[in-house]
Structure formats: C-alpha cells, structure tokens
Design a protein around this motif. Structure first.
Motif, PDB file in Angstrom:
ATOM      1  N   LEU A  85      -8.151  -6.583  -5.305  1.00 15.56           N
ATOM      2  CA  LEU A  85      -7.287  -5.716  -4.507  1.00 15.56           C
ATOM      3  C   LEU A  85      -6.703  -4.579  -5.337  1.00 15.56           C
ATOM      4  O   LEU A  85      -6.637  -3.439  -4.883  1.00 15.56           O
ATOM      5  CB  LEU A  85      -6.166  -6.526  -3.851  1.00 15.56           C
ATOM      6  CG  LEU A  85      -6.600  -7.463  -2.727  1.00 15.56           C
ATOM      7  CD1 LEU A  85      -5.411  -8.268  -2.220  1.00 15.56           C
ATOM      8  CD2 LEU A  85      -7.247  -6.707  -1.581  1.00 15.56           C
ATOM      9  N   LEU A  86      -6.288  -4.886  -6.557  1.00 17.26           N
ATOM     10  CA  LEU A  86      -5.684  -3.860  -7.398  1.00 17.26           C
ATOM     11  C   LEU A  86      -6.711  -2.914  -7.998  1.00 17.26           C
ATOM     12  O   LEU A  86      -6.503  -1.695  -8.005  1.00 17.26           O
ATOM     13  CB  LEU A  86      -4.862  -4.507  -8.521  1.00 17.26           C
ATOM     14  CG  LEU A  86      -3.610  -5.262  -8.076  1.00 17.26           C
ATOM     15  CD1 LEU A  86      -2.922  -5.901  -9.264  1.00 17.26           C
ATOM     16  CD2 LEU A  86      -2.652  -4.363  -7.312  1.00 17.26           C
ATOM     17  N   ASP A  87      -7.822  -3.441  -8.485  1.00 17.68           N
ATOM     18  CA  ASP A  87      -8.797  -2.607  -9.192  1.00 17.68           C
ATOM     19  C   ASP A  87      -9.825  -1.976  -8.263  1.00 17.68           C
ATOM     20  O   ASP A  87      -9.935  -0.764  -8.170  1.00 17.68           O
ATOM     21  CB  ASP A  87      -9.514  -3.420 -10.276  1.00 17.68           C
ATOM     22  CG  ASP A  87      -8.558  -3.922 -11.345  1.00 17.68           C
ATOM     23  OD1 ASP A  87      -7.426  -3.410 -11.428  1.00 17.68           O
ATOM     24  OD2 ASP A  87      -8.935  -4.845 -12.093  1.00 17.68           O
ATOM     25  N   THR A  88     -10.572  -2.792  -7.558  1.00 19.21           N
ATOM     26  CA  THR A  88     -11.663  -2.287  -6.734  1.00 19.21           C
ATOM     27  C   THR A  88     -11.163  -1.566  -5.481  1.00 19.21           C
ATOM     28  O   THR A  88     -11.662  -0.507  -5.124  1.00 19.21           O
ATOM     29  CB  THR A  88     -12.596  -3.449  -6.328  1.00 19.21           C
ATOM     30  OG1 THR A  88     -13.008  -4.124  -7.510  1.00 19.21           O
ATOM     31  CG2 THR A  88     -13.801  -2.945  -5.569  1.00 19.21           C
ATOM     32  N   HIS A  94      -3.045   2.916  -2.255  1.00 20.27           N
ATOM     33  CA  HIS A  94      -2.884   2.895  -0.802  1.00 20.27           C
ATOM     34  C   HIS A  94      -1.410   2.686  -0.425  1.00 20.27           C
ATOM     35  O   HIS A  94      -0.905   3.300   0.520  1.00 20.27           O
ATOM     36  CB  HIS A  94      -3.740   1.792  -0.176  1.00 20.27           C
ATOM     37  CG  HIS A  94      -5.180   2.156  -0.090  1.00 20.27           C
ATOM     38  ND1 HIS A  94      -6.053   1.952  -1.130  1.00 20.27           N
ATOM     39  CD2 HIS A  94      -5.907   2.709   0.900  1.00 20.27           C
ATOM     40  CE1 HIS A  94      -7.252   2.370  -0.780  1.00 20.27           C
ATOM     41  NE2 HIS A  94      -7.191   2.832   0.448  1.00 20.27           N
ATOM     42  N   LEU A  95      -0.725   1.832  -1.146  1.00 22.60           N
ATOM     43  CA  LEU A  95       0.691   1.600  -0.857  1.00 22.60           C
ATOM     44  C   LEU A  95       1.522   2.849  -1.139  1.00 22.60           C
ATOM     45  O   LEU A  95       2.453   3.156  -0.390  1.00 22.60           O
ATOM     46  CB  LEU A  95       1.215   0.404  -1.653  1.00 22.60           C
ATOM     47  CG  LEU A  95       0.635  -0.948  -1.245  1.00 22.60           C
ATOM     48  CD1 LEU A  95       1.122  -2.044  -2.186  1.00 22.60           C
ATOM     49  CD2 LEU A  95       0.976  -1.283   0.198  1.00 22.60           C
ATOM     50  N   LYS A 100       4.399   7.576   1.123  1.00 24.99           N
ATOM     51  CA  LYS A 100       4.535   9.017   1.315  1.00 24.99           C
ATOM     52  C   LYS A 100       4.496   9.419   2.784  1.00 24.99           C
ATOM     53  O   LYS A 100       5.252  10.284   3.218  1.00 24.99           O
ATOM     54  CB  LYS A 100       3.432   9.765   0.570  1.00 24.99           C
ATOM     55  CG  LYS A 100       3.683   9.900  -0.905  1.00 24.99           C
ATOM     56  CD  LYS A 100       2.614  10.752  -1.545  1.00 24.99           C
ATOM     57  CE  LYS A 100       2.956  11.007  -2.983  1.00 24.99           C
ATOM     58  NZ  LYS A 100       2.012  11.907  -3.613  1.00 24.99           N
ATOM     59  N   PHE A 101       3.612   8.799   3.551  1.00 29.05           N
ATOM     60  CA  PHE A 101       3.411   9.266   4.913  1.00 29.05           C
ATOM     61  C   PHE A 101       4.121   8.428   5.964  1.00 29.05           C
ATOM     62  O   PHE A 101       4.809   8.953   6.814  1.00 29.05           O
ATOM     63  CB  PHE A 101       1.910   9.359   5.219  1.00 29.05           C
ATOM     64  CG  PHE A 101       1.268  10.449   4.437  1.00 29.05           C
ATOM     65  CD1 PHE A 101       1.458  11.764   4.779  1.00 29.05           C
ATOM     66  CD2 PHE A 101       0.516  10.161   3.315  1.00 29.05           C
ATOM     67  CE1 PHE A 101       0.893  12.787   4.033  1.00 29.05           C
ATOM     68  CE2 PHE A 101      -0.054  11.168   2.565  1.00 29.05           C
ATOM     69  CZ  PHE A 101       0.136  12.486   2.923  1.00 29.05           C
ATOM     70  N   VAL A 102       3.955   7.139   5.915  1.00 30.27           N
ATOM     71  CA  VAL A 102       4.560   6.298   6.941  1.00 30.27           C
ATOM     72  C   VAL A 102       6.069   6.214   6.748  1.00 30.27           C
ATOM     73  O   VAL A 102       6.836   6.267   7.707  1.00 30.27           O
ATOM     74  CB  VAL A 102       3.922   4.890   6.936  1.00 30.27           C
ATOM     75  CG1 VAL A 102       4.604   3.982   7.926  1.00 30.27           C
ATOM     76  CG2 VAL A 102       2.443   4.994   7.270  1.00 30.27           C
ATOM     77  N   VAL A 152      -7.842   8.520  -0.144  1.00 30.11           N
ATOM     78  CA  VAL A 152      -6.774   8.326   0.839  1.00 30.11           C
ATOM     79  C   VAL A 152      -6.876   9.402   1.921  1.00 30.11           C
ATOM     80  O   VAL A 152      -6.829   9.109   3.111  1.00 30.11           O
ATOM     81  CB  VAL A 152      -5.389   8.351   0.168  1.00 30.11           C
ATOM     82  CG1 VAL A 152      -4.280   8.320   1.207  1.00 30.11           C
ATOM     83  CG2 VAL A 152      -5.250   7.179  -0.793  1.00 30.11           C
ATOM     84  N   ILE A 153      -7.055  10.649   1.491  1.00 27.30           N
ATOM     85  CA  ILE A 153      -7.162  11.752   2.457  1.00 27.30           C
ATOM     86  C   ILE A 153      -8.369  11.552   3.366  1.00 27.30           C
ATOM     87  O   ILE A 153      -8.314  11.822   4.562  1.00 27.30           O
ATOM     88  CB  ILE A 153      -7.218  13.112   1.719  1.00 27.30           C
ATOM     89  CG1 ILE A 153      -5.856  13.378   1.074  1.00 27.30           C
ATOM     90  CG2 ILE A 153      -7.598  14.231   2.666  1.00 27.30           C
ATOM     91  CD1 ILE A 153      -5.782  14.619   0.232  1.00 27.30           C
TER      92      ILE A 153
END
Length: 166
Positions: A85-88, A94-95, A100-102, A152-153
């Motif tokens: 979850l952290l590396d791949t 994502h968090l 930033k957005f939510v 992310v974008i």
C-alpha cells in the motif's frame, strides 16, 4: 458479513483468540490476492517451514507451535500489505491528495472550482454535460497550479448520475 467464526464449530484445542487471528490471516491473504492483484501470493515458506525452526510449523499435538506460526504468518501478511500500500500503491500520496481536495486544504483550487462550476450547476440537470464539467475541473486545476503527482491528477474526473432528469 462475508467471513466469520462460529464458536460452536471451533476445535476444542483452538482458543477463540487464535481462531480470530487465523480468520484475520485468511482475510489478509484474500485482500492480497483479490485487491492487490497478486493472485498467486502465498505466505513465505520460511514462516511455516518446521525444519527451519522448532517453534514454527504444523505438528500434531503442538498447539503452541501452531499459535506461533499463525502469529508469524499474520505479521508477514500485514507487513506485505502495508509495504504494498505504501510503496506500490502510493497510499500516502493519495491521502495527501485527499487532504488537499476533499478536506479543502488547497483553498485556491476550491475557489476556482466553485467559481467555475456555480453557473453550470444552476442549469436544469438535463442541460449539465460531463464534458463541460470536466473542462471546468481542468481549468480549476490549471488556475490553482495544483501541485499533485500526475497519477493523482489522472484519477480526477467527473461523473454524472445516469438517472438524472431528462
């Protein structure tokens, strides 16, 4: 509830704590195979290899050895999930993007988005189009200079409820 324990079906030598840990181990392996897409993943052999350690493995009548093996296997599964979850899958990135957005910590983006989207969403639902909303989102991202990784974008998008009024 897809998986669970039935207390009346547990073997008498297996305590409820060990049974819960075994259930968690199975759920973890299922998560790795189904959600992380590693269909052929198995617990590393050294975890359950009784020849490498007297305290690990599966031997008749050695309940404490079984418990130790389950604990070691659970730790290996949990470590693998966290690492993936952290590396791949870049969970922390994502968090940060969610923050930033939510959670609106990227105020300039939110202002630009609301300024652009207000007039569009004032229209009747039948006249709101996905491509117009996508253009507003892209414009807000450019105007705000959102500093996000491209992965992310690339995941940002607009969706419309298909059951909207026509």
């Amino acid at each position: 509830k897809r998986y669970g324990l039935r207390g009346e079906m547990l073997p008498s030598f297996l305590g409820p704590e060990t049974a819960q840990e075994m259930l968690g181990l199975g759920k973890g392996i299922n998560f790795i195979r189904r959600c992380l897409g590693e269909a052929h993943w198995v617990v590393p052999p050294y975890i359950v290899d009784s020849s490498s350690s007297e305290s690990l493995g599966f031997r008749y009548g050695h309940v404490e050895t079984l418990r130790s093996t389950v604990r070691c296997a659970s730790a290996a599964v949990n470590d693998h999930i966290v690492k993936e979850l952290l590396d791949t899958h870049m969970l922390l990135d994502h968090l940060r993007a969610l923050k930033k957005f939510v959670l609106l910590s990227q105020g300039d983006f939110v202002s630009a988005l609301l300024h652009g989207i207000g007039p569009e969403l004032s229209k009747p639902a039948a006249y709101v189009y996905r491509h117009n909303l996508t253009a507003i989102l892209d414009s807000a991202l450019r105007d705000a200079g959102a500093s996000l990784p491209t992965f992310v974008i690339d995941r940002l998008g607009v969706g419309l409820d298909e059951s909207r009024a026509r």
